[in-house]
Write a protein that holds these residues in place. Structure first.
Motif, PDB file in Angstrom:
ATOM      1  N   ALA A  70       4.459  -4.906  -1.743  1.00 53.04           N
ATOM      2  CA  ALA A  70       3.033  -4.572  -1.791  1.00 53.04           C
ATOM      3  C   ALA A  70       2.189  -5.800  -1.463  1.00 53.04           C
ATOM      4  CB  ALA A  70       2.669  -4.026  -3.163  1.00 53.04           C
ATOM      5  N   TYR A  71       2.569  -6.948  -2.008  1.00 47.51           N
ATOM      6  CA  TYR A  71       1.861  -8.199  -1.708  1.00 47.51           C
ATOM      7  C   TYR A  71       1.937  -8.502  -0.213  1.00 47.51           C
ATOM      8  CZ  TYR A  71       1.967 -13.208  -0.707  1.00 47.51           C
ATOM      9  OH  TYR A  71       1.801 -14.429  -0.103  1.00 47.51           O
ATOM     10  N   ALA A  72       3.137  -8.427   0.357  1.00 49.88           N
ATOM     11  CA  ALA A  72       3.326  -8.741   1.781  1.00 49.88           C
ATOM     12  C   ALA A  72       2.521  -7.778   2.655  1.00 49.88           C
ATOM     13  CB  ALA A  72       4.802  -8.698   2.139  1.00 49.88           C
ATOM     14  N   ALA A  73       2.483  -6.507   2.269  1.00 50.13           N
ATOM     15  CA  ALA A  73       1.743  -5.513   3.059  1.00 50.13           C
ATOM     16  C   ALA A  73       0.235  -5.734   2.971  1.00 50.13           C
ATOM     17  CB  ALA A  73       2.095  -4.109   2.582  1.00 50.13           C
ATOM     18  N   SER A  74      -0.208  -6.406   1.919  1.00 49.79           N
ATOM     19  CA  SER A  74      -1.642  -6.635   1.759  1.00 49.79           C
ATOM     20  C   SER A  74      -2.149  -7.807   2.583  1.00 49.79           C
ATOM     21  CB  SER A  74      -1.978  -6.875   0.277  1.00 49.79           C
ATOM     22  OG  SER A  74      -1.527  -8.154  -0.139  1.00 49.79           O
ATOM     23  N   ARG A  75      -1.251  -8.516   3.240  1.00 48.56           N
ATOM     24  CA  ARG A  75      -1.605  -9.701   4.021  1.00 48.56           C
ATOM     25  C   ARG A  75      -1.581  -9.368   5.512  1.00 48.56           C
ATOM     26  NH1 ARG A  75      -1.785 -14.755   1.082  1.00 48.56           N
ATOM     27  NH2 ARG A  75      -2.103 -15.324   3.221  1.00 48.56           N
ATOM     28  N   ILE A  76      -2.517  -9.918   6.244  1.00 50.11           N
ATOM     29  CA  ILE A  76      -2.504  -9.731   7.694  1.00 50.11           C
ATOM     30  C   ILE A  76      -1.402 -10.574   8.304  1.00 50.11           C
ATOM     31  CG2 ILE A  76      -3.825 -10.089   9.816  1.00 50.11           C
ATOM     32  CD1 ILE A  76      -6.332  -9.392   8.167  1.00 50.11           C
ATOM     33  N   THR A  77      -1.267 -11.791   7.826  1.00 48.94           N
ATOM     34  CA  THR A  77      -0.180 -12.677   8.260  1.00 48.94           C
ATOM     35  C   THR A  77       0.342 -13.418   7.034  1.00 48.94           C
ATOM     36  OG1 THR A  77      -1.692 -14.506   8.709  1.00 48.94           O
ATOM     37  CG2 THR A  77      -1.134 -13.078  10.564  1.00 48.94           C
ATOM     38  N   PRO A  78       1.602 -13.832   7.058  1.00 51.50           N
ATOM     39  CA  PRO A  78       2.117 -14.619   5.939  1.00 51.50           C
ATOM     40  C   PRO A  78       1.422 -15.982   5.886  1.00 51.50           C
ATOM     41  CG  PRO A  78       3.911 -13.803   7.319  1.00 51.50           C
ATOM     42  CD  PRO A  78       2.632 -13.524   8.033  1.00 51.50           C
TER      43      PRO A  78
END
Length: 117
Positions: A70-78
């Motif tokens: 969920a955290y990763a999906a909330s980011r446009i880029t790492p």
């Protein structure tokens, strides 16, 4: 030649977006294979982040995989680097009530020479 390079750059951007943000896959790519590779990349990030911030991994507990996804999906880029990714994940957990915010340093520490705290 410039047009071909621009086309290649756009195709690469679409591929990276599909791998990192879950964007639709570019033409000619198998969506299932891209999904598997994207999941693998998130799992790799998650394992490194868990080693760098064991407090965050412990706070997430058995929900670590779902929370990190969920955290990763909330980011446009790492973020730029694993340490920043780990700290950002901890901050994400804090905003979602799963990790206590770090304690504030005592007021008098502002008079100390700057050191890594």
């Amino acid at each position: 030649m410039t047009g071909e390079r621009d086309d290649l750059a756009r195709a690469q951007q679409r591929l990276i977006a599909a791998l990192v943000t879950g964007a639709p896959p570019p033409d000619g790519f198998d969506p299932e294979r891209l999904r598997i590779q994207a999941n693998s990349l998130v799992a790799k990030r998650r394992s490194v982040v868990a080693r760098l911030r064991p407090d965050a991994a412990a706070a997430s507990g058995p929900d670590l995989a779902a929370d990190f996804a969920a955290y990763a999906a909330s980011r446009i880029t790492p973020p730029p680097g694993y340490r920043a990714d780990a700290d950002d994940f901890a901050a994400w957990l804090t905003t979602h009530g799963k990790l206590a915010p770090p304690p504030k340093p005592p007021w008098w520490t502002r008079f100390l020479p700057h050191r890594h705290r």
